[in-house]
Design a protein around this motif. Structure first.
Motif, short mmCIF file in Angstrom:
data_model
loop_
_atom_site.label_atom_id
_atom_site.label_comp_id
_atom_site.label_asym_id
_atom_site.label_seq_id
_atom_site.Cartn_x
_atom_site.Cartn_y
_atom_site.Cartn_z
N ASP A 146 18.02 21.17 15.06
CA ASP A 146 17.60 22.10 13.99
C ASP A 146 16.45 21.49 13.19
N VAL A 147 16.44 20.17 13.12
CA VAL A 147 15.41 19.43 12.38
C VAL A 147 15.03 18.21 13.22
N LEU A 148 13.73 17.95 13.33
CA LEU A 148 13.25 16.72 13.96
C LEU A 148 12.49 15.93 12.91
N TYR A 149 13.00 14.73 12.62
CA TYR A 149 12.40 13.87 11.61
C TYR A 149 11.69 12.74 12.35
N MET A 150 10.37 12.86 12.45
CA MET A 150 9.56 11.86 13.15
C MET A 150 9.20 10.72 12.19
N THR A 151 9.10 9.51 12.73
CA THR A 151 8.64 8.38 11.94
C THR A 151 7.66 7.55 12.77
N ARG A 152 6.78 6.84 12.09
CA ARG A 152 5.83 5.98 12.81
C ARG A 152 6.47 4.64 13.11
N ILE A 153 5.95 3.97 14.12
CA ILE A 153 6.33 2.59 14.37
C ILE A 153 5.57 1.74 13.34
N GLN A 154 6.30 1.03 12.49
CA GLN A 154 5.71 0.39 11.32
C GLN A 154 5.17 -1.01 11.65
N LYS A 155 3.88 -1.06 11.84
CA LYS A 155 3.23 -2.32 12.22
C LYS A 155 3.51 -3.44 11.22
N GLU A 156 3.55 -3.08 9.92
CA GLU A 156 3.71 -4.10 8.88
C GLU A 156 5.09 -4.75 8.87
N ARG A 157 6.05 -4.17 9.60
CA ARG A 157 7.41 -4.74 9.64
C ARG A 157 7.62 -5.69 10.83
N PHE A 158 6.61 -5.82 11.71
CA PHE A 158 6.76 -6.65 12.90
C PHE A 158 6.21 -8.05 12.64
N ALA B 81 3.07 13.68 -10.76
CA ALA B 81 4.25 14.21 -11.43
C ALA B 81 4.23 13.86 -12.92
N MET B 82 3.92 12.61 -13.24
CA MET B 82 3.92 12.19 -14.64
C MET B 82 2.79 12.87 -15.42
N LEU B 83 1.62 12.96 -14.81
CA LEU B 83 0.50 13.60 -15.49
C LEU B 83 0.77 15.09 -15.73
N ARG B 84 1.37 15.76 -14.75
CA ARG B 84 1.70 17.17 -14.95
C ARG B 84 2.74 17.38 -16.03
N LEU B 85 3.58 16.37 -16.23
CA LEU B 85 4.59 16.46 -17.29
C LEU B 85 4.01 16.06 -18.65
N GLY B 86 2.74 15.69 -18.67
CA GLY B 86 2.08 15.38 -19.94
C GLY B 86 2.07 13.92 -20.31
N GLY B 87 2.61 13.04 -19.43
CA GLY B 87 2.65 11.63 -19.73
C GLY B 87 1.40 10.89 -19.26
N GLU B 88 1.39 9.58 -19.46
CA GLU B 88 0.29 8.72 -19.04
C GLU B 88 0.79 7.73 -18.00
N VAL B 89 -0.16 7.14 -17.26
CA VAL B 89 0.20 6.22 -16.18
C VAL B 89 -0.61 4.93 -16.31
N ILE B 90 0.08 3.78 -16.20
CA ILE B 90 -0.57 2.48 -16.11
C ILE B 90 0.00 1.76 -14.88
N GLY B 91 -0.50 0.57 -14.58
CA GLY B 91 0.08 -0.18 -13.49
C GLY B 91 -0.95 -0.74 -12.54
N PHE B 92 -0.49 -1.18 -11.35
CA PHE B 92 -1.39 -1.72 -10.34
C PHE B 92 -0.99 -1.22 -8.96
N ASP B 93 -1.97 -1.15 -8.06
CA ASP B 93 -1.70 -0.76 -6.68
C ASP B 93 -2.06 -1.88 -5.72
N PRO C 293 0.80 -1.22 0.00
CA PRO C 293 0.00 0.00 0.00
C PRO C 293 0.84 1.28 0.00
N SER C 294 0.28 2.30 -0.62
CA SER C 294 0.91 3.62 -0.65
C SER C 294 -0.14 4.65 -1.03
N THR C 295 -0.02 5.81 -0.44
CA THR C 295 -0.87 6.93 -0.85
C THR C 295 0.00 8.02 -1.46
N ARG C 296 0.85 8.65 -0.63
CA ARG C 296 1.65 9.78 -1.09
C ARG C 296 2.62 9.41 -2.21
#
Length: 356
Positions: free
Chosen positions: A220-232, A61-73, A50-53
């Protein structure tokens, strides 16, 4: 045939990163100047998990550049559900498209795909290993929001063991002078040994701590991450680690006024909703920068600005990668690919160390 791929940002020189970052910044200022640049080109997105972002930003990005997209999610909606190998899927899809974007739960999958593709391959995340386009997004974000990529104290908090965004970002930021890292995690979720080796080999100062509250004031920067349930491996193991780190308004009282809060998203409960309105919180802007970063990458892969990726030569020997999450565990036809010398080798696919 050697093709330009992006499997790991280390495949590129820092000067090429800087060119990508500069182009992404230019696109962000006037994206309409780049509309239609890739008319007639096709991108195939092969998302085995799964992925959203990441998926939608690549598509945007591809559509804004004028291309087309195929594939599966969802691989269950493809011939993968019938037992088709990664090799065969890649060979077929690279015959349909001009560029492939792959996300896969097994480490080294993008490297494996690049061995069989007849077009460029972009790694959109391979298990807990690497996520180079998120790192490119992070570099663009830091450049735009902090004005520099040097002399930063960066705190990374959460699942540092399985967090591919963390691994990729650390590998990248050691290349810029004066950076220091504060690695905030539980003992069980510390960074892998190969990432620790990279920090030490580059003479990059870092410390590993348990308390976010005690560390936040120096960042100067705090990079937060989630605890990844799918990796356990179990629900019980996940629950032991979940909710240990939560960034809230009280902890932010200790932070610098110009500290920036980043997160690759999605979040669960590691950042309180009240933090969203704090001017230091830039994670939603970070997601938007991801579109411009990926537009820049796609353009440079097509226009010949990025070099062809060398094809590693197989090595013989009676040894194999013992990482149970390596793509070689499921795709048994893959050649043995290792780098290093002497008694210590490293799997070319997943970076796991192998002592022979």
């Amino acid at each position: 045939m050697n093709l330009p791929h992006l499997i790991d940002l280390d495949d590129l020189q820092v000067a090429q990163w800087e060119k990508l970052i500069m182009l992404a910044g230019e696109i962000s200022k006037k994206p309409s100047d780049y509309f239609g640049r890739l008319s007639g080109k096709i991108m195939a997105t092969l998302f085995y998990e799964p992925s959203t972002r990441t998926q939608m930003s690549f598509q945007t990005a591809m559509l804004r550049l004028g291309g087309e997209v195929i594939g599966f999610d969802n691989p269950q909606n493809s011939s993968v559900a019938k037992g088709e190998s990664l090799k065969d899927t890649v060979k077929i899809m690279s015959g349909y498209a001009d560029i492939l974007v792959i996300r896969h739960p097994y480490e080294g999958s993008a490297k494996a795909a690049s061995l069989y593709a007849s077009c460029p391959v972009i790694n959109a995340g391979d298990g807990g290993h690497l996520h180079p386009t998120q790192t490119l997004t992070d570099l663009v974000t830091l450049k735009q929001e902090k004005g520099r990529l040097t002399n930063l104290t960066i705190g990374l908090c959460g699942d540092l063991k399985n967090g591919r965004t963390v691994h990729s970002l650390l590998k990248a930021m050691v290349k810029f002078k004066g950076n220091r890292f504060v690695l905030i995690s539980t003992e069980e979720l510390r960074i892998p040994s190969y990432i620790r080796d990279i920090l030490q080999a580059n003479g990059c100062p870092f410390e590993e701590v348990f308390s976010l509250e005690e560390a936040i004031g120096e960042l100067d920067v705090l990079y937060m991450t989630r605890i990844q349930k799918e990796r356990f491996s179990s629900e019980e193991e996940y629950k032991r680690q979940n909710s240990i780190y939560t960034l809230d308004e009280k902890k932010l009282e200790r932070a610098k006024l110009d500290m920036k809060i980043m997160h690759p998203l999605p979040r669960v409960d590691e950042i309180a909703d009240a933090v969203d309105t704090d001017p230091r919180a830039i994670y939603f802007k970070q997601a938007a920068y991801g579109i411009y970063a990926r537009m820049a990458l796609i353009l440079m892969l097509f226009d010949g600005s990025l070099p062809a990726t060398a094809i590693p030569k197989p090595r013989t020997g009676g040894f194999s990668c013992l990482n149970l999450h390596c793509i070689t565990q499921t795709e048994k036809y893959l050649p043995n690919l290792y780098k290093g010398s002497g008694d210590m080798l490293e799997c070319e696919y997943c970076s796991q160390r192998i002592l022979i």
